[in-house]
Design an enzyme around this catalytic site. Structure first.
Site, short mmCIF file in Angstrom:
data_model
loop_
_atom_site.label_atom_id
_atom_site.label_comp_id
_atom_site.label_asym_id
_atom_site.label_seq_id
_atom_site.Cartn_x
_atom_site.Cartn_y
_atom_site.Cartn_z
N THR A 44 0.85 -1.19 0.00
CA THR A 44 0.00 0.00 0.00
C THR A 44 0.89 1.23 0.00
OG1 THR A 44 -1.72 1.24 1.17
CG2 THR A 44 -0.27 -0.12 2.52
N GLU A 45 0.54 2.21 -0.85
CA GLU A 45 1.47 3.30 -1.10
C GLU A 45 1.70 4.24 0.07
OE1 GLU A 45 -2.23 4.49 -3.64
OE2 GLU A 45 -1.25 2.66 -2.95
N ASN A 46 0.89 4.11 1.14
CA ASN A 46 1.17 4.93 2.32
C ASN A 46 2.25 4.32 3.21
OD1 ASN A 46 -0.91 2.96 2.81
ND2 ASN A 46 -1.26 3.89 4.80
#
Length: 212
Positions: A44-46
């Site tokens: 997940t890009e966070n």
């Protein structure tokens, strides 16, 4: 299963064990229901690699969320990193498959998934980077909107997300692959038909010879 789960299940069938997978907001997040978490690395890009679906309320931690701010779990061996490192992974080609939602997909394979003209928006988010950096991009959407609006269009009239063409589309009616710069209908979903797909699709597509 409802149609959103049917779409997610079919998208999951395209994944190869050992892959690094990024799941977009909406239907893509349901893909975790249909894969063995030990076989994949969910990104997940966070800033988390090794994400999994929550299995019980006991696992809930409000500080562990995906990019859509949904609470998620962490696999044994999961790793955390800042956004700069996360996007370097994406832009560096280290994500094998991105599964994204979309408002529209057009005949050229371009998608619009971040803005509706005239409505407030927060920004393009990570989809632009995923389209540029992921090795394969699968769009998972309902074939039409709730109001009957067609999503598979001749040309996007919403702002496009990237010039990169996506590789496949999974809807509740059919599965399409992009072959030699053209869309090919590879599979008709249960309780659907070629007639229904044709009626609700604006862009040109070929029908795979193996479809009866």
């Amino acid at each position: 299963m409802d149609k959103r789960e049917i779409i997610a299940k079919r998208a999951a069938e395209e994944l190869k064990p050992g892959s690094i997978i990024n799941l977009g907001i909406g239907i893509p997040t349901l893909v975790t229901k249909f894969i063995n978490p030990d076989d994949f690395f969910i990104h997940t890009e966070n800033g988390l690699l090794g994400m999994k679906e929550l299995e019980s309320d006991e696992e809930f931690d409000p500080l562990i969320v995906n990019a859509g701010k949904m609470a998620v779990g962490e696999e044994i061996g999961a790793s955390y990193f800042d956004s700069a490192t996360s996007f370097s992974m994406i832009r560096g080609g280290h994500v094998d498959v991105a599964i994204l939602g979309a408002l529209q997909v057009d005949e050229n394979g371009q998608i619009a998934n971040w803005a509706i003209p005239g409505k407030n928006i927060l920004g393009v988010g990570g989809a632009m980077d995923l389209l540029s950096g992921a090795k394969k991009v699968i769009v998972s959407i309902t074939h039409t909107a709730k109001d009957g609006r067609i999503k598979l269009v001749k040309e996007c009239d919403y702002p496009i997300t990237s010039l990169r063409a996506v590789d496949a589309i999974v809807t509740d009616l059919g599965f399409f692959e992009r072959v030699d710069h053209e869309w090919v209908l590879k599979e008709i979903m249960p309780n659907s038909s070629l007639e229904e797909i044709t009626k609700n699709t604006e862009f040109h597509f070929k029908v795979d010879q193996d479809i009866n």
